[in-house]
Design an enzyme around this catalytic site. Structure first.
Site, mmCIF file in Angstrom:
data_model
loop_
_atom_site.group_PDB
_atom_site.id
_atom_site.type_symbol
_atom_site.label_atom_id
_atom_site.label_comp_id
_atom_site.label_asym_id
_atom_site.label_seq_id
_atom_site.Cartn_x
_atom_site.Cartn_y
_atom_site.Cartn_z
ATOM 1 N N GLU A 202 0.787 -1.031 -0.020
ATOM 2 C CA GLU A 202 0.014 -0.045 -0.007
ATOM 3 C C GLU A 202 0.945 1.329 -0.025
ATOM 4 O OE1 GLU A 202 -2.656 2.337 -0.346
ATOM 5 O OE2 GLU A 202 -3.592 0.563 0.065
ATOM 6 N N LYS B 191 -13.120 6.317 -15.573
ATOM 7 C CA LYS B 191 -13.050 6.949 -16.646
ATOM 8 C C LYS B 191 -12.066 5.912 -17.903
ATOM 9 C CE LYS B 191 -13.043 11.723 -15.279
ATOM 10 N NZ LYS B 191 -12.326 13.062 -15.378
ATOM 11 N N ASP C 250 -17.264 -3.397 -6.282
ATOM 12 C CA ASP C 250 -18.548 -3.027 -6.608
ATOM 13 C C ASP C 250 -18.530 -2.269 -7.605
ATOM 14 O OD1 ASP C 250 -16.877 -1.165 -5.180
ATOM 15 O OD2 ASP C 250 -18.920 0.197 -5.217
ATOM 16 N N ASP D 1 -8.878 0.842 -6.639
ATOM 17 C CA ASP D 1 -9.174 1.812 -7.102
ATOM 18 C C ASP D 1 -9.704 1.562 -8.561
ATOM 19 O OD1 ASP D 1 -9.439 4.524 -8.521
ATOM 20 O OD2 ASP D 1 -7.598 5.278 -7.243
#
Length: 228
Positions: free
Chosen positions: A90, A143, A175, A139
């Site tokens: 991370e 777009k 999701d 993430d």
């Protein structure tokens, strides 16, 4: 020795967020160094020699969580499976600080952190060294022109496939329907075999704060299981 990487990688994710609390600054100052996996960065390993992640965990099987967010899933897995070692990748400092606080609270010791780009870690992982991998609510880069930034692209999936052991499981939760679409296309293209996909989570799934936000906002989680 692995081939030395010379090109400069683009990195698009966030590294810093809201101002850290004093306690979180303390976690970073006191705990991040001892928990960081050694010899991953070019500064510490300029020749990019392969590391032995199992040796870091006294020979235990090694799992990998890519983008652990606030760390709740990673800590829950570490507590539930003390017989394995879990590496979390991370780059987001605020997430790292949250994870460190959860590690302290839970008292788990079978964890290590790479506070940076997962690709740098995969560069130095031996082939077949990872027994299970998790990608939870990555993430979404919604777009279309940003889809190449998603983790489920060849630049990430091919090195992950190489690092995973034969028969190892790779789990993806999201999701975002288009992220799942791309996952189902790119996973098999990288060599992974699709085992299952749908709305039902794994038996040992620990819901993350990102999933809880998705549910509050009316989005439906989807779970995908691949095997190496």
């Amino acid at each position: 020795m692995s081939e030395q990487r010379t090109e400069r990688r683009n990195f698009y994710g966030r590294v810093h967020g809201k101002t850290l609390r004093s306690s979180q600054k303390g976690y970073l100052a006191e705990d991040l160094g001892p928990l960081s996996l050694p010899d991953v960065t070019v500064a510490d390993n300029p020749e990019r020699k392969l590391i032995d992640p199992a040796a870091h965990f006294d020979g235990r099987p090694v799992w990998l969580e890519v983008g652990f967010g606030g760390g709740e899933h990673m800590v829950a897995m570490a507590a539930r499976y003390p017989e394995v070692g879990i590496i979390g990748c991370e780059p987001f400092v605020n997430g790292i600080a949250m994870l460190l606080g959860k590690i302290r609270a839970a008292g788990v010791t079978n964890v290590a952190i790479h506070p940076g780009d997962a690709r740098d870690l995969m560069d130095v992982l031996p082939e077949g060294s990872i027994a299970k991998a998790f990608l939870n609510y990555p993430d979404p880069w919604p777009k279309a022109r940003h889809h190449r930034r998603r983790f489920v692209t060849p630049d990430h999936l091919q090195p992950l496939y190489r690092a995973m052991a034969p028969g190892a499981e790779f789990r993806v939760a999201s999701d975002i329907p288009d992220y799942i679409r791309q996952t189902l296309e790119e996973g098999p293209a990288a060599g992974f075999t699709l085992v299952a996909e749908g709305p039902d989570p794994w038996e040992d799934w620990y819901s993350t704060r990102y999933e809880q936000k998705a549910l509050r906002e009316g989005r439906s989680p989807h779970y995908v299981t691949f095997r190496r």
